[in-house]
Structures are given as structure tokens and as C-alpha cells.
Design an enzyme around this catalytic site. Structure first.
Site, PDB file in Angstrom:
ATOM      1  N   ASP A  79      85.461  60.063  18.465  1.00 55.75           N
ATOM      2  CA  ASP A  79      86.150  59.356  17.311  1.00 55.75           C
ATOM      3  C   ASP A  79      85.075  59.779  15.840  1.00 55.75           C
ATOM      4  OD1 ASP A  79      86.447  57.447  15.417  1.00 55.75           O
ATOM      5  OD2 ASP A  79      86.316  56.043  16.494  1.00 55.75           O
ATOM      6  N   ASP A 114      80.743  57.567  29.811  1.00 64.67           N
ATOM      7  CA  ASP A 114      81.550  57.053  28.774  1.00 64.67           C
ATOM      8  C   ASP A 114      81.323  55.436  29.053  1.00 64.67           C
ATOM      9  OD1 ASP A 114      84.562  57.954  26.903  1.00 64.67           O
ATOM     10  OD2 ASP A 114      84.235  55.939  27.508  1.00 64.67           O
ATOM     11  N   GLU A 136      78.532  65.583  29.447  1.00 66.15           N
ATOM     12  CA  GLU A 136      79.404  65.309  28.433  1.00 66.15           C
ATOM     13  C   GLU A 136      79.583  64.111  27.802  1.00 66.15           C
ATOM     14  OE1 GLU A 136      84.385  65.802  27.258  1.00 66.15           O
ATOM     15  OE2 GLU A 136      83.457  65.787  29.339  1.00 66.15           O
ATOM     16  N   ASP A 175      88.997  68.293  15.911  1.00 64.57           N
ATOM     17  CA  ASP A 175      90.095  68.638  14.987  1.00 64.57           C
ATOM     18  C   ASP A 175      89.739  68.283  13.790  1.00 64.57           C
ATOM     19  OD1 ASP A 175      91.891  65.956  14.569  1.00 64.57           O
ATOM     20  OD2 ASP A 175      90.694  65.999  16.402  1.00 64.57           O
TER      21      ASP A 175
END
Length: 214
Positions: free
Chosen positions: A116, A67, A42, A152
Site C-alpha cells: 500500500d 502478512d 517478504e 507501480d
């Protein structure tokens, strides 16, 4: 800070300063997981909700959350350890350095969850489905390796629907309202912090998956 000390001491966090950080490329199965199970990563995993959630559902797969922010990774690491998961690792690095840590065709699946969206046109090169990132994904994914995306953000989703087929990905399926679609079962009840926030505000959740073209 306590979370950075946690990362330093935790075996499920790979970060600068640890010997394995510099030797793991191409060796995830043998040097870390010690099995031959498929690898799922991920990118931009944040607090690791998806990495840990998927690992709980699929104990026969190896999961790596990536990350650059140690504070976020520490939270995912703590969740994985508390759940007793041995099929989870966290890698602290920037996404553009993927080729420093994964060998060619070492990864079976890749998730991008609520990144983002970099909404301004001038920021498009930083979107995680920009062609420069897709080239990296193609390098490390196996043939027919699967890419998943959840967001989204309408503009980012539209951008991705264009860049993926144009840059070596095929068999794309997508929905603009995951929870109202036939693909609803794919989310497994897992929500990131940002997904929960936007969903409660009434935003529909977009999802797509596709495969690396041969």
C-alpha cells in the site's frame, strides 16, 4: 471460515495460538526449516504469489511470507502445499513486530512487493520504506543483506529512493520500467495479483535493490 481453519491446521503457517509462534525468534533454521540455508522474507506478502514463486525457483533458500491477514496467508499456504514446497513458511503478524520474530542478522534478503503506497503525506510514516521500518530491516538483515522493492506507484518509489540511502542502505540500483530494462530477468515471470492488474492498465513497474550498509 475454511481458510482460517486451514491456517490453524497447517504446519507452514505460524500464527497466534501455536507454540512455535512464541519460540521461533532466532530459531527459524533449526526449529522450522531444519537446515542452514539463507532466509528470505517478504513483508506484506498478501496472497503469497512472490513468496511461493521465489521458493519454486530457489529450492536451496528458505522463504517466509509475512502478512497480518489470515485469509491472504491461507491462499499462499495452500499454493505452497499444493506445490510440495518445504522451503516456505507464512508468519501472521504485523510488520512493525518483526523484531519479535527474527533475531539480529537472521535474514539474508527482504522483499517488498506492491505494498500500500499510503499516498497522502499524513500517511508517510506507514509506508514500508519509512525510516522506522528501515530500522527494523537493518536489525534483522545480515551485513550486505539485500532489500528488493517493486511498485507501480511513482510517489512511493521516489520516497523510497530518498529514504533508503539516508537510512543505512547502499549500492542502490533502480529502474522505472522493469520489463523494458536490463534487469527484466530479475522478476522471473512472477507477478502478484496487483502487479498484474496495474501492468495490464499500462502502469510501468518500478524496481530497486540495495544492500544494508556496514
Amino acid at each position: 471460515m475454511a481458510r482460517f481453519e486451514h491456517n490453524r491446521l497447517s504446519s507452514n503457517v505460524l500464527e497466534p495460538g501455536k507454540e512455535i509462534f512464541d519460540t521461533i525468534k532466532g530459531n527459524w533454521r533449526g526449529h522450522y526449516f531444519q537446515n542452514e540455508n539463507p532466509i528470505v522474507i517478504e513483508v506484506g506478502c498478501g496472497r503469497g504469489e512472490y513468496t511461493v514463486g521465489l521458493a519454486e525457483h530457489y529450492p536451496h533458500l528458505n522463504f517466509i511470507g509475512i502478512d497480518r491477514k489470515g485469509d491472504r496467508i491461507a491462499q499462499g499456504s495452500q499454493r505452497a502445499l499444493a506445490a510440495g514446497l518445504t522451503n516456505v513458511a507464512f508468519l501472521r503478524t504485523d510488520v512493525f513486530r518483526l523484531l519479535d520474530f527474527f533475531g539480529k542478522k537472521e535474514v539474508n534478503e527482504l522483499w517488498i512487493t506492491f505494498p500500500d503506497p499510503q499516498p497522502r503525506i499524513s500517511q508517510s510514516k506507514n509506508r514500508l520504506t519509512d525510516p522506522r521500518f528501515l530500522e527494523l530491516y537493518r536489525e534483522i538483515l545480515v551485513e550486505d543483506g539485500v532489500l528488493h522493492l517493486k511498485t507501480d506507484h511513482d510517489d512511493f518509489f521516489d520516497f523510497s529512493l530518498k529514504t533508503l540511502p539516508a537510512n543505512g542502505f547502499q549500492d542502490l540500483v533502480a529502474t522505472r520500467d522493469l520489463y523494458a530494462s536490463a534487469m527484466n530477468n530479475l522478476h522471473l515471470g512472477i507477478k502478484t495479483k496487483y502487479e498484474e492488474i496495474f501492468y495490464r492498465k499500462g502502469f510501468s513497474i518500478k524496481y530497486l535493490k540495495c544492500k544494508k550498509a556496514g
